[in-house]
Design an enzyme around this catalytic site. Structure first.
Site, PDB file in Angstrom:
ATOM      1  N   TYR A 139     -31.278   8.999 -31.714  1.00  0.00           N
ATOM      2  CA  TYR A 139     -30.765   9.998 -30.636  1.00  0.00           C
ATOM      3  C   TYR A 139     -29.373  10.319 -30.976  1.00  0.00           C
ATOM      4  O   TYR A 139     -28.941  11.425 -31.066  1.00  0.00           O
ATOM      5  CB  TYR A 139     -30.361   9.043 -29.297  1.00  0.00           C
ATOM      6  CG  TYR A 139     -29.452   9.650 -28.273  1.00  0.00           C
ATOM      7  CD1 TYR A 139     -29.575  10.893 -27.512  1.00  0.00           C
ATOM      8  CD2 TYR A 139     -28.231   8.931 -28.159  1.00  0.00           C
ATOM      9  CE1 TYR A 139     -28.649  11.363 -26.624  1.00  0.00           C
ATOM     10  CE2 TYR A 139     -27.213   9.313 -27.664  1.00  0.00           C
ATOM     11  CZ  TYR A 139     -27.311  10.626 -26.608  1.00  0.00           C
ATOM     12  OH  TYR A 139     -26.409  10.959 -25.988  1.00  0.00           O
ATOM     13  N   ASP A 180     -40.644  24.611 -21.675  1.00  0.00           N
ATOM     14  CA  ASP A 180     -40.269  23.676 -22.961  1.00  0.00           C
ATOM     15  C   ASP A 180     -39.499  24.670 -23.918  1.00  0.00           C
ATOM     16  O   ASP A 180     -40.199  25.507 -24.624  1.00  0.00           O
ATOM     17  CB  ASP A 180     -41.659  23.224 -23.110  1.00  0.00           C
ATOM     18  CG  ASP A 180     -41.183  22.119 -24.333  1.00  0.00           C
ATOM     19  OD1 ASP A 180     -40.234  21.914 -24.943  1.00  0.00           O
ATOM     20  OD2 ASP A 180     -42.248  21.363 -24.861  1.00  0.00           O
ATOM     21  N   ASN A 239     -18.590   7.902 -21.144  1.00  0.00           N
ATOM     22  CA  ASN A 239     -19.746   7.266 -20.358  1.00  0.00           C
ATOM     23  C   ASN A 239     -19.723   8.070 -18.954  1.00  0.00           C
ATOM     24  O   ASN A 239     -19.067   7.380 -18.170  1.00  0.00           O
ATOM     25  CB  ASN A 239     -19.431   5.805 -20.442  1.00  0.00           C
ATOM     26  CG  ASN A 239     -19.839   5.397 -21.615  1.00  0.00           C
ATOM     27  OD1 ASN A 239     -19.079   5.652 -22.824  1.00  0.00           O
ATOM     28  ND2 ASN A 239     -20.869   4.244 -21.529  1.00  0.00           N
ATOM     29  N   LYS A 247     -27.306  14.153 -31.980  1.00  0.00           N
ATOM     30  CA  LYS A 247     -26.143  14.924 -31.755  1.00  0.00           C
ATOM     31  C   LYS A 247     -25.332  15.331 -32.901  1.00  0.00           C
ATOM     32  O   LYS A 247     -24.741  16.358 -32.826  1.00  0.00           O
ATOM     33  CB  LYS A 247     -25.353  13.865 -30.710  1.00  0.00           C
ATOM     34  CG  LYS A 247     -26.121  13.469 -29.355  1.00  0.00           C
ATOM     35  CD  LYS A 247     -26.220  14.998 -28.460  1.00  0.00           C
ATOM     36  CE  LYS A 247     -26.974  14.600 -27.154  1.00  0.00           C
ATOM     37  NZ  LYS A 247     -27.319  15.915 -26.595  1.00  0.00           N
ATOM     38  N   ILE A 254     -26.155  15.508 -15.488  1.00  0.00           N
ATOM     39  CA  ILE A 254     -25.152  16.017 -15.796  1.00  0.00           C
ATOM     40  C   ILE A 254     -25.238  17.705 -15.671  1.00  0.00           C
ATOM     41  O   ILE A 254     -24.222  18.470 -15.042  1.00  0.00           O
ATOM     42  CB  ILE A 254     -24.308  16.193 -17.090  1.00  0.00           C
ATOM     43  CG1 ILE A 254     -24.365  14.282 -17.469  1.00  0.00           C
ATOM     44  CG2 ILE A 254     -22.992  16.698 -17.190  1.00  0.00           C
ATOM     45  CD1 ILE A 254     -23.982  14.172 -18.806  1.00  0.00           C
ATOM     46  N   LEU A 296     -25.223   0.930 -17.859  1.00  0.00           N
ATOM     47  CA  LEU A 296     -24.546  -0.110 -16.976  1.00  0.00           C
ATOM     48  C   LEU A 296     -24.434   0.324 -15.408  1.00  0.00           C
ATOM     49  O   LEU A 296     -24.826  -0.564 -14.723  1.00  0.00           O
ATOM     50  CB  LEU A 296     -22.991  -0.398 -17.653  1.00  0.00           C
ATOM     51  CG  LEU A 296     -22.381  -1.388 -16.907  1.00  0.00           C
ATOM     52  CD1 LEU A 296     -23.072  -2.632 -16.876  1.00  0.00           C
ATOM     53  CD2 LEU A 296     -21.008  -1.445 -17.445  1.00  0.00           C
ATOM     54  N   PHE A 316     -27.803  21.372 -22.224  1.00  0.00           N
ATOM     55  CA  PHE A 316     -27.961  20.039 -21.838  1.00  0.00           C
ATOM     56  C   PHE A 316     -29.246  19.467 -22.408  1.00  0.00           C
ATOM     57  O   PHE A 316     -29.141  18.089 -22.579  1.00  0.00           O
ATOM     58  CB  PHE A 316     -27.868  19.734 -20.259  1.00  0.00           C
ATOM     59  CG  PHE A 316     -26.357  19.967 -19.724  1.00  0.00           C
ATOM     60  CD1 PHE A 316     -25.501  19.124 -19.961  1.00  0.00           C
ATOM     61  CD2 PHE A 316     -26.464  21.045 -19.023  1.00  0.00           C
ATOM     62  CE1 PHE A 316     -24.291  19.329 -19.172  1.00  0.00           C
ATOM     63  CE2 PHE A 316     -25.034  21.491 -18.366  1.00  0.00           C
ATOM     64  CZ  PHE A 316     -23.919  20.500 -18.624  1.00  0.00           C
ATOM     65  N   SER A 323     -21.637  13.786 -27.625  1.00  0.00           N
ATOM     66  CA  SER A 323     -21.418  12.461 -27.373  1.00  0.00           C
ATOM     67  C   SER A 323     -20.398  11.756 -28.174  1.00  0.00           C
ATOM     68  O   SER A 323     -20.357  11.952 -29.396  1.00  0.00           O
ATOM     69  CB  SER A 323     -22.868  11.650 -27.200  1.00  0.00           C
ATOM     70  OG  SER A 323     -22.666  10.356 -27.122  1.00  0.00           O
ATOM     71  N   SER A 365     -39.792  17.435 -17.977  1.00  0.00           N
ATOM     72  CA  SER A 365     -40.576  16.392 -18.384  1.00  0.00           C
ATOM     73  C   SER A 365     -39.701  14.922 -18.256  1.00  0.00           C
ATOM     74  O   SER A 365     -40.520  13.894 -18.206  1.00  0.00           O
ATOM     75  CB  SER A 365     -40.781  16.496 -19.961  1.00  0.00           C
ATOM     76  OG  SER A 365     -39.136  16.447 -20.621  1.00  0.00           O
ATOM     77  N   ASP A 413     -24.616  -1.578 -30.182  1.00  0.00           N
ATOM     78  CA  ASP A 413     -23.531  -1.360 -29.104  1.00  0.00           C
ATOM     79  C   ASP A 413     -22.366  -1.596 -30.063  1.00  0.00           C
ATOM     80  O   ASP A 413     -22.137  -2.434 -30.970  1.00  0.00           O
ATOM     81  CB  ASP A 413     -23.516  -2.601 -28.055  1.00  0.00           C
ATOM     82  CG  ASP A 413     -24.187  -2.229 -26.886  1.00  0.00           C
ATOM     83  OD1 ASP A 413     -24.526  -1.073 -26.650  1.00  0.00           O
ATOM     84  OD2 ASP A 413     -24.492  -3.034 -26.071  1.00  0.00           O
ATOM     85  N   ARG A 473     -26.433  -6.684 -27.311  1.00  0.00           N
ATOM     86  CA  ARG A 473     -27.160  -5.590 -27.575  1.00  0.00           C
ATOM     87  C   ARG A 473     -27.051  -4.795 -28.921  1.00  0.00           C
ATOM     88  O   ARG A 473     -26.157  -4.359 -29.149  1.00  0.00           O
ATOM     89  CB  ARG A 473     -27.217  -4.484 -26.497  1.00  0.00           C
ATOM     90  CG  ARG A 473     -28.344  -3.542 -26.249  1.00  0.00           C
ATOM     91  CD  ARG A 473     -28.275  -2.706 -24.905  1.00  0.00           C
ATOM     92  NE  ARG A 473     -26.965  -1.869 -25.077  1.00  0.00           N
ATOM     93  CZ  ARG A 473     -26.816  -0.722 -24.259  1.00  0.00           C
ATOM     94  NH1 ARG A 473     -27.704  -0.924 -23.074  1.00  0.00           N
ATOM     95  NH2 ARG A 473     -25.900  -0.218 -24.154  1.00  0.00           N
TER      96      ARG A 473
END
Ligand code: UD1
Length: 351
Positions: A151, A59, A180, A155, A13, A201, A82, A126, A35, A299, A296
């Site tokens: 994760y 870093d 997404n 956020k 992005i 996906l 980002f 997100s 990285s 989800d 999964r």
């Protein structure tokens, strides 16, 4: 006009956003320790825009090195942050690594923003902050739920950190909640370079169609949705990129009424996994193998955005259709396949 510092500008992005910024008259510099990326997308940016963007291979968890970039560039007017790890599954196995990397880097960049009196800050958030929503579409004021993964927690915490720092000082900020992001730049000169086997996906679809993956697994067809598969809000990466330019202009033109504002970035349309596969097959003319697997873990069944706020306040409108998302993603996959440099970069493994 001063420079815009883009962290994570060598990523998916970030690189598309740098192009949009350049096309709208901004000059940019980049911090990316590579990285989980390489500078290959910066070359694509140069080919598209004719502009060579300087990357500091630093870093952000190293405060002194981050500080030195600000000392060298005293004309930074805004920061778009980002840089972060983003693999949901990996974060479950290595939560400390996620908290350490995503939060220390954010704190360091904010410390520099405050110290060097940078007025504008945009944070990559997100739709994961909504967890499994009670009602859809979700608005910016919908309740955020406890995070499904470390994760997601980074956020949520990241949003709180930015909000608190903003409220305490002179900084103005915007939190952009992406749904997404998919697709690639229409030139096929830049796009997503997933690390190892893709978990998301659309790269999984394109890699199956090209033969890199033998068979795609649809994670569950027993959800109470119209065809049993999960529903998401896929949004073209160039539309996401342009929202950053608009958000920056909104801050620079002093249009924000609050010190920290939040915007959803999605099309507002829910698309099921099976519908996404059919759209891909239609535009690419390729049929490919997929099987139905179990759900999964982690989800959510269905989520899509209410995007009225971004439309009204930022004058943002998404331009790309689902077919165009699939078409650009497929053309990019074909390009990776043909180009040995991109091919090796798309397969490089996590450290
Ligand atoms: C999630 C997060 C998003 C985050 C992203 C990072 C939510 C709601 N979204 O996106 O914020 O930025 O991870 O990776 O938490 N699928 C298959 N087969 C596959 C791959 C995916 O069926 O091989 C299905 C998934 O089960 C899901 C849909 O496709 O229903 C989209 O999955 P994916 O692309 O991984 O994105 P999210 O999990 O929605």
């Amino acid at each position: 006009m001063g420079k815009i510092l883009v962290t994570g500008g060598c990523g998916y992005i970030g690189s598309h956003t740098i192009i949009d910024l350049i096309e709208n008259g901004f000059s940019t510099i980049c911090i990316d320790n590579n990285s989980r990326s390489t500078t290959v997308l910066l070359s694509g940016i140069q080919e598209i825009t004719g502009v060579k963007v300087k990357n500091y291979k630093v870093d952000l968890c190293n405060f002194d090195e981050t500080y030195a970039v600000f000392q060298e560039n005293t004309d930074i007017e805004g920061i778009i942050h980002f840089a972060a790890y983003k693999a949901v599954g990996e974060s479950v196995g290595q939560p400390l690594m996620y908290f350490e990397n995503n939060l220390f880097s954010l704190i360091n960049i904010l410390k520099c923003a405050v110290e060097f009196k940078i007025p504008h800050f945009i944070f990559s958030s997100s739709c994961t902050v909504y967890g499994s929503p009670d009602t859809i579409p979700v608005t910016e004021t919908s309740k955020t739920k406890s995070a499904e993964s470390p994760y997601g927690a980074t956020k949520q915490m990241g949003e709180e950190i930015v909000k608190n720092i903003t409220n305490a000082g002179d900084l103005k900020s915007i939190l952009l909640r992406y749904f997404n992001p998919v697709g690639a730049h229409p030139s096929s000169l830049i796009g997503e370079l997933p690390l190892g086997k893709p978990q998301n996906l659309v790269p999984a679809i394109t890699q199956t169609a090209i033969g890199k993956i033998k068979e795609l697994t649809v994670h569950g067809n027993d959800y109470p949705t119209r065809d049993g598969s999960c529903i998401r809000d896929y949004i073209h990466v160039c539309d996401i990129a342009h929202a950053h330019t608009l958000a920056l202009q909104y801050l620079i033109e002093n249009k924000s009424q609050q010190k920290c504002e939040v915007f959803n970035l999605g099309t507002g349309d829910g698309v099921s996994v099976l519908e996404a596969i059919r759209a891909f097959e239609k535009v690419s003319g390729k049929k490919f193998n997929y099987k139905i697997g179990p759900r999964r873990s982690g989800d959510v069944m269905a989520i899509y955005a209410d995007n009225v706020l971004a439309k009204e306040k930022l004058s943002w409108h998404h331009k790309y259709s689902l077919d165009e998302m699939m078409d650009t993603a497929w053309k990019w996959e074909l390009k990776i396949h043909k180009d040995a440099t991109l091919h090796s970069n798309s397969n490089f493994q996590l450290n």
